[in-house]
Design an enzyme around this catalytic site. Structure first.
Site, PDB file in Angstrom:
ATOM      1  N   LYS A  51      47.428  10.134  27.160  1.00 15.65           N
ATOM      2  CA  LYS A  51      46.631  10.710  28.250  1.00 15.65           C
ATOM      3  C   LYS A  51      46.919  12.206  28.372  1.00 15.65           C
ATOM      4  CE  LYS A  51      46.445   6.311  30.669  1.00 15.65           C
ATOM      5  NZ  LYS A  51      46.965   5.419  31.710  1.00 15.65           N
ATOM      6  N   GLN A  95      51.076   5.329  36.464  1.00 13.82           N
ATOM      7  CA  GLN A  95      51.023   4.433  35.312  1.00 13.82           C
ATOM      8  C   GLN A  95      51.549   3.043  35.700  1.00 13.82           C
ATOM      9  OE1 GLN A  95      49.666   5.221  32.244  1.00 13.82           O
ATOM     10  NE2 GLN A  95      49.953   3.065  31.783  1.00 13.82           N
ATOM     11  N   ASP A 118      41.887   6.554  38.545  1.00 14.38           N
ATOM     12  CA  ASP A 118      41.834   5.197  37.983  1.00 14.38           C
ATOM     13  C   ASP A 118      40.878   4.293  38.765  1.00 14.38           C
ATOM     14  OD1 ASP A 118      43.329   4.943  35.649  1.00 14.38           O
ATOM     15  OD2 ASP A 118      45.236   4.785  36.728  1.00 14.38           O
TER      16      ASP A 118
END
Ligand code: NAD
Length: 286
Positions: A51, A95, A118
């Site tokens: 990422k 994460q 997200d």
């Protein structure tokens, strides 16, 4: 015999990343993405590295926060809250998975919905459900983009989604419903799964059961999205669908690797740009 389309997620992801990069350059902006990694799970470390790499490629700055495995929930909550308030940060990504002693839902809920790249916060889940434009989960978003390359109009199609997780199955089912598909969600307790799959014009499989879906489960000319990623003991990657069997029946299918995986990260970058715009409503119409 007509040849099935193998949907090239890698190529589409490169195109999407290029579009994000060009738009960021044209707007002369520098969105900043904060990535929080707790603990030292090797898979999570690889995802974060990827990422970070892709972000830099498209002109997104990153700030990495690596915290030890024994970080308290309180400390993590404090950091996420701080990042959510900071004017210097446009996207906040925690994460997952988090260590067991941390309440993931509590941490996610602390993310500012406008920075929720997200699409996991309760507010954005609700927004998706009421079809309000918002930040939505990256993997399902990538699925829809890839799906539309072979079937631009999804209205009226019967979609079966195997898997009901918060990050893939549920939001994907919601997005397909928003596209006017007739959607069924299958999960561990679903009975007669092969028969159900046989009814699907679109079959999306996200259960993490390597090679579970056989060619005999598939309707002729179905479109199959294989989202599952599993590794065997020799680190060989495998999807949830028996690809070679499926290929003989379907209209189109995503490969593993090179299908949904690359799309997920490309959508994360697109979401970070979108988050920046959402935070500057006077300058940008999203
Ligand atoms: P999860 O474990 O949270 O959820 C799995 C879901 O599948 C559950 O809802 C469960 O009920 C269902 N399920 C499990 N076994 C089943 C069975 N035998 N029959 C029917 N349903 C069954 O997993 P997740 O986070 O949603 O991920 C699913 C898969 O997708 C994993 O392989 C994961 O690695 C992969 N994944 C890929 C990407 C990507 O970018 N390609 C992103 C996220 C997840």
């Amino acid at each position: 015999m007509r040849k099935a389309i193998v949907m090239n997620g890698k190529a589409l992801a490169e195109k999407c990343l290029g579009e994000t990069r060009d738009e960021i350059a044209a707007l002369k902006i520098k969105p900043t993405l904060a990535i929080v990694l707790v603990g030292d799970d090797p898979a999570s470390a690889i995802y974060v590295r990827n990422k970070d790499k892709k972000a830099k490629l498209v002109g997104i700055a990153t700030k990495l926060y690596r915290l030890p495995e024994d970080t308290s929930e309180k400390k993590l909550l404090k950091l996420v809250t701080k990042l959510s308030k900071s004017r210097k940060i446009n996207g906040v990504l925690v994460q997952l998975p988090l260590p067991d002693h941390i309440d993931t839902a509590k941490i996610i809920a602390a993310i500012n919905p406008l920075k929720d790249v997200d699409g996991f916060t309760p507010e954005n889940i609700g927004n998706l459900a009421i079809k309000k434009d918002c930040l939505t989960p990256c993997t399902p978003l990538g699925c829809i983009k890839l799906l539309k390359t072979v079937e631009p109009n999804l209205a009226g199609l019967k979609a079966v989604v195997i898997g009901r997780s918060q990050i893939v199955g549920r939001p994907l089912a919601q997005m397909l419903l928003n596209e006017d598909c007739t959607v069924t969600i299958a999960h561990r307790k679903t009975q007669n799964l092969p028969e159900l799959c046989l009814t699907a014009d679109i079959l999306a499989v996200a259960c993490g059961c390597p090679q579970m879906v056989r060619g005999s489960w598939l309707k002729d000319d179905a479109i199959v999205l294989d989202i599952g990623i599993s590794y065997d003991k020799d680190r060989k990657i495998s999807g949830d669908v028996v690809f070679d069997e499926a290929l003989k029946k379907v209209k189109a299918i995503t490969p593993v690797p090179g299908g949904i995986g690359p799309m997920t990260i490309a959508m994360l970058m697109a979401n970070t740009l979108k988050a920046y715009k959402l935070q500057h409503p006077k300058k940008f119409k999203v």
